[in-house]
Design a protein around this motif. Structure first.
Motif, PDB file in Angstrom:
ATOM      1  N   ASP A  24      25.606  59.503  38.925  1.00  0.00           N
ATOM      2  CA  ASP A  24      24.268  58.929  38.768  1.00  0.00           C
ATOM      3  C   ASP A  24      24.174  57.915  37.644  1.00  0.00           C
ATOM      4  OD1 ASP A  24      24.397  60.604  36.575  1.00  0.00           O
ATOM      5  OD2 ASP A  24      22.757  61.923  37.198  1.00  0.00           O
ATOM      6  N   ALA A  25      25.221  57.804  36.831  1.00  0.00           N
ATOM      7  CA  ALA A  25      25.230  56.791  35.763  1.00  0.00           C
ATOM      8  C   ALA A  25      25.284  55.380  36.337  1.00  0.00           C
ATOM      9  CB  ALA A  25      26.416  57.013  34.829  1.00  0.00           C
ATOM     10  N   PHE A  26      25.739  55.268  37.571  1.00  0.00           N
ATOM     11  CA  PHE A  26      25.932  53.957  38.188  1.00  0.00           C
ATOM     12  C   PHE A  26      24.822  53.590  39.171  1.00  0.00           C
ATOM     13  CE2 PHE A  26      30.089  55.618  37.029  1.00  0.00           C
ATOM     14  CZ  PHE A  26      30.588  54.585  36.258  1.00  0.00           C
ATOM     15  N   GLY A  27      23.848  54.453  39.357  1.00  0.00           N
ATOM     16  CA  GLY A  27      22.759  54.139  40.264  1.00  0.00           C
ATOM     17  C   GLY A  27      23.125  54.320  41.725  1.00  0.00           C
ATOM     18  N   GLU A  28      22.195  53.908  42.575  1.00  0.00           N
ATOM     19  CA  GLU A  28      22.364  54.065  44.018  1.00  0.00           C
ATOM     20  C   GLU A  28      23.335  53.014  44.573  1.00  0.00           C
ATOM     21  OE1 GLU A  28      20.946  56.488  45.901  1.00  0.00           O
ATOM     22  OE2 GLU A  28      20.245  57.330  43.992  1.00  0.00           O
ATOM     23  N   PRO A  29      23.987  53.298  45.711  1.00  0.00           N
ATOM     24  CA  PRO A  29      24.841  52.272  46.330  1.00  0.00           C
ATOM     25  C   PRO A  29      23.983  51.123  46.845  1.00  0.00           C
ATOM     26  CG  PRO A  29      24.598  54.197  47.774  1.00  0.00           C
ATOM     27  CD  PRO A  29      23.935  54.545  46.483  1.00  0.00           C
ATOM     28  N   LEU A  30      24.610  49.966  46.999  1.00  0.00           N
ATOM     29  CA  LEU A  30      26.029  49.681  47.068  1.00  0.00           C
ATOM     30  C   LEU A  30      26.598  49.404  45.668  1.00  0.00           C
ATOM     31  CD1 LEU A  30      25.986  47.274  50.119  1.00  0.00           C
ATOM     32  CD2 LEU A  30      26.555  49.671  50.154  1.00  0.00           C
ATOM     33  N   HIS A  31      27.898  49.778  45.492  1.00  0.00           N
ATOM     34  CA  HIS A  31      28.583  49.580  44.225  1.00  0.00           C
ATOM     35  C   HIS A  31      29.679  48.530  44.367  1.00  0.00           C
ATOM     36  CE1 HIS A  31      27.549  53.898  42.630  1.00  0.00           C
ATOM     37  NE2 HIS A  31      26.485  53.148  42.832  1.00  0.00           N
ATOM     38  N   SER A  32      29.954  47.854  43.267  1.00  0.00           N
ATOM     39  CA  SER A  32      31.100  46.947  43.163  1.00  0.00           C
ATOM     40  C   SER A  32      31.763  47.191  41.813  1.00  0.00           C
ATOM     41  CB  SER A  32      30.673  45.477  43.259  1.00  0.00           C
ATOM     42  OG  SER A  32      30.033  45.213  44.482  1.00  0.00           O
ATOM     43  N   LEU A  33      33.004  46.741  41.678  1.00  0.00           N
ATOM     44  CA  LEU A  33      33.765  46.946  40.450  1.00  0.00           C
ATOM     45  C   LEU A  33      34.465  45.651  40.073  1.00  0.00           C
ATOM     46  CD1 LEU A  33      34.936  49.091  38.372  1.00  0.00           C
ATOM     47  CD2 LEU A  33      36.873  49.288  39.965  1.00  0.00           C
ATOM     48  N   VAL A  34      34.502  45.373  38.773  1.00  0.00           N
ATOM     49  CA  VAL A  34      35.247  44.215  38.284  1.00  0.00           C
ATOM     50  C   VAL A  34      36.316  44.691  37.309  1.00  0.00           C
ATOM     51  CG1 VAL A  34      35.175  42.025  37.030  1.00  0.00           C
ATOM     52  CG2 VAL A  34      33.265  42.679  38.523  1.00  0.00           C
ATOM     53  N   VAL A  35      37.557  44.294  37.554  1.00  0.00           N
ATOM     54  CA  VAL A  35      38.642  44.512  36.600  1.00  0.00           C
ATOM     55  C   VAL A  35      38.729  43.253  35.740  1.00  0.00           C
ATOM     56  CG1 VAL A  35      41.106  44.925  36.303  1.00  0.00           C
ATOM     57  CG2 VAL A  35      39.875  45.998  38.213  1.00  0.00           C
ATOM     58  N   VAL A  36      38.541  43.424  34.438  1.00  0.00           N
ATOM     59  CA  VAL A  36      38.459  42.284  33.522  1.00  0.00           C
ATOM     60  C   VAL A  36      39.853  41.722  33.250  1.00  0.00           C
ATOM     61  CG1 VAL A  36      37.707  41.520  31.233  1.00  0.00           C
ATOM     62  CG2 VAL A  36      36.394  43.269  32.474  1.00  0.00           C
ATOM     63  N   GLY A  37      39.977  40.389  33.335  1.00  0.00           N
ATOM     64  CA  GLY A  37      41.247  39.719  33.098  1.00  0.00           C
ATOM     65  C   GLY A  37      41.484  39.434  31.626  1.00  0.00           C
ATOM     66  N   LYS A  38      42.744  39.211  31.275  1.00  0.00           N
ATOM     67  CA  LYS A  38      43.130  39.051  29.870  1.00  0.00           C
ATOM     68  C   LYS A  38      42.673  37.728  29.256  1.00  0.00           C
ATOM     69  CE  LYS A  38      45.576  42.841  28.963  1.00  0.00           C
ATOM     70  NZ  LYS A  38      45.588  43.570  30.221  1.00  0.00           N
ATOM     71  N   ARG A  39      42.287  36.760  30.088  1.00  0.00           N
ATOM     72  CA  ARG A  39      41.803  35.483  29.537  1.00  0.00           C
ATOM     73  C   ARG A  39      40.318  35.546  29.221  1.00  0.00           C
ATOM     74  NH1 ARG A  39      43.664  31.036  33.784  1.00  0.00           N
ATOM     75  NH2 ARG A  39      41.971  29.929  32.737  1.00  0.00           N
ATOM     76  N   VAL A  40      39.772  36.716  29.134  1.00  0.00           N
ATOM     77  CA  VAL A  40      38.333  36.873  28.912  1.00  0.00           C
ATOM     78  C   VAL A  40      37.905  36.168  27.616  1.00  0.00           C
ATOM     79  CG1 VAL A  40      38.644  39.108  27.722  1.00  0.00           C
ATOM     80  CG2 VAL A  40      36.451  38.575  28.849  1.00  0.00           C
ATOM     81  N   HIS A  41      36.773  35.484  27.693  1.00  0.00           N
ATOM     82  CA  HIS A  41      36.228  34.748  26.540  1.00  0.00           C
ATOM     83  C   HIS A  41      35.385  35.688  25.694  1.00  0.00           C
ATOM     84  CE1 HIS A  41      33.628  31.783  24.450  1.00  0.00           C
ATOM     85  NE2 HIS A  41      34.668  30.981  24.587  1.00  0.00           N
ATOM     86  N   HIS A  42      35.281  35.401  24.396  1.00  0.00           N
ATOM     87  CA  HIS A  42      34.540  36.306  23.520  1.00  0.00           C
ATOM     88  C   HIS A  42      33.066  36.420  23.924  1.00  0.00           C
ATOM     89  CE1 HIS A  42      32.290  33.360  21.002  1.00  0.00           C
ATOM     90  NE2 HIS A  42      33.308  32.565  21.257  1.00  0.00           N
ATOM     91  N   LEU A  43      32.498  35.351  24.496  1.00  0.00           N
ATOM     92  CA  LEU A  43      31.105  35.436  24.938  1.00  0.00           C
ATOM     93  C   LEU A  43      30.958  36.380  26.142  1.00  0.00           C
ATOM     94  CD1 LEU A  43      29.852  31.735  24.604  1.00  0.00           C
ATOM     95  CD2 LEU A  43      29.377  33.683  23.096  1.00  0.00           C
ATOM     96  N   GLU A  44      31.970  36.414  27.004  1.00  0.00           N
ATOM     97  CA  GLU A  44      31.947  37.350  28.126  1.00  0.00           C
ATOM     98  C   GLU A  44      32.004  38.792  27.609  1.00  0.00           C
ATOM     99  OE1 GLU A  44      34.303  35.696  31.814  1.00  0.00           O
ATOM    100  OE2 GLU A  44      35.399  35.156  30.000  1.00  0.00           O
ATOM    101  N   VAL A  45      32.882  39.017  26.634  1.00  0.00           N
ATOM    102  CA  VAL A  45      33.006  40.355  26.046  1.00  0.00           C
ATOM    103  C   VAL A  45      31.693  40.781  25.401  1.00  0.00           C
ATOM    104  CG1 VAL A  45      34.114  41.690  24.201  1.00  0.00           C
ATOM    105  CG2 VAL A  45      35.491  40.219  25.695  1.00  0.00           C
TER     106      VAL A  45
END
Length: 293
Positions: free
Chosen positions: A245-266
């Motif tokens: 229930d921490a993620f709410g009702e479906p539909l769900h999606s997932l993102v795997v964060v890439g290593k080139r992530v920018h500090h503003l994205e973080v």
């Protein structure tokens, strides 16, 4: 004219003005109801669009396209699609079939998870290949998605993982016996998806999905209001242990964060973190992201 019209992500009001005008001009309107779902009942769509909707399940779309396209060279017929029309190859196929029959086709675009995923704070131009994750069974655990995630990881790109839904599916026994008995709808959750990713990581052992050192973001009902849309960020180890229930009702999606992530994205995604300190620690020390103290 055959119209294929994107409905957006949330409810009946997400249709564009152009799309609504097209719907109201049609003699038949089909609602494609198996590649994704909206967050409202069919009756609400019918009331708002002022048209009856014909539910088009997988069987109809894949084997009865001639019926869907019937007389579309003489009158207007529409197929409504959750998200954007080009979010699934099924829709590309029916467009090709229409054109082969010399039926004029018009596409009306709308928002989809492919662009709305930016709500988590990650920049769209930093995403690599999108992958789909299906429900594992005891005898079937396809892992081709892993190779695509690895390609993205090697390039430092983010990966959008689309989670499986099962709507109007038959059990193996009922399918074998030809019985039109359907299983209850099922929607893959974030914890289940992460568990499957980690299961394959345990078999492949390449380290691209290290539980404690891989940042990820779970999203649900993107495009909904504040009571519907939920975003949760953390390591894979943190996300897999969160209650459903921490993620709410479906539909769900997932993102795997890439290593080139920018500090503003973080920093943007940090506001959704299970543990903000831990999120920044992994971003700084594993992802080598330059963050201010």
């Amino acid at each position: 004219m055959f119209y294929i019209i994107g409905l957006g992500l949330c409810d009946e009001k997400d249709i564009t003005v152009r799309g609504l005008e097209a719907v109201k001009s049609c003699s038949r309107v089909y609602l494609e109801a198996y590649t994704s779902i909206l967050m409202v009942e069919k009756s609400r769509l019918e009331a708002f669009y002022e048209r009856p909707l014909i539910l088009a399940d997988r069987e109809m779309v894949e084997t009865e396209s001639d019926e869907i396209l019937r007389d579309a060279d003489k009158e207007n017929v529409a197929m409504l699609v959750v998200g954007d029309p080009f979010g699934a190859t099924t829709h590309t196929d029916i467009i090709l079939r229409a054109r082969a029959l010399k039926i004029p086709v018009r596409v009306v675009h709308n928002a989809s998870i492919m662009n709305a995923v930016g709500a988590c704070g990650l920049q769209l131009y930093n995403f690599g290949q999108t992958v789909s994750l299906v429900f594992f069974t005891d005898t079937w655990k396809p892992d081709s998605f892993y190779d695509k995630i690895k390609e993205n990881v090697d390039l430092g790109m983010h990966t959008l993982v689309l989670l499986d839904i099962k709507v109007k599916e038959q059990s193996e026994e009922n399918l074998a016996r030809g019985r039109k008995i359907y299983e209850p709808p099922r929607y893959m959750s974030i914890p289940q998806a992460v568990s499957q990713l980690l299961e394959i990581e345990g078999l492949r052992r390449s380290g691209i999905l290290s539980p404690e050192e891989t940042l990820a973001i779970g999203l649900s009902r993107v495009g909904g209001d504040e009571s519907q849309q939920k975003i949760v960020s953390g390591t894979l180890a943190e996300l897999v242990t969160q209650p459903a229930d921490a993620f709410g009702e479906p539909l769900h999606s997932l993102v795997v964060v890439g290593k080139r992530v920018h500090h503003l994205e973080v920093e943007y995604a940090q506001q959704f973190a299970v543990n903000e300190t831990g999120w920044r620690h992994v971003a700084r020390n594993v992802y080598k992201c330059a963050l201010d103290d």
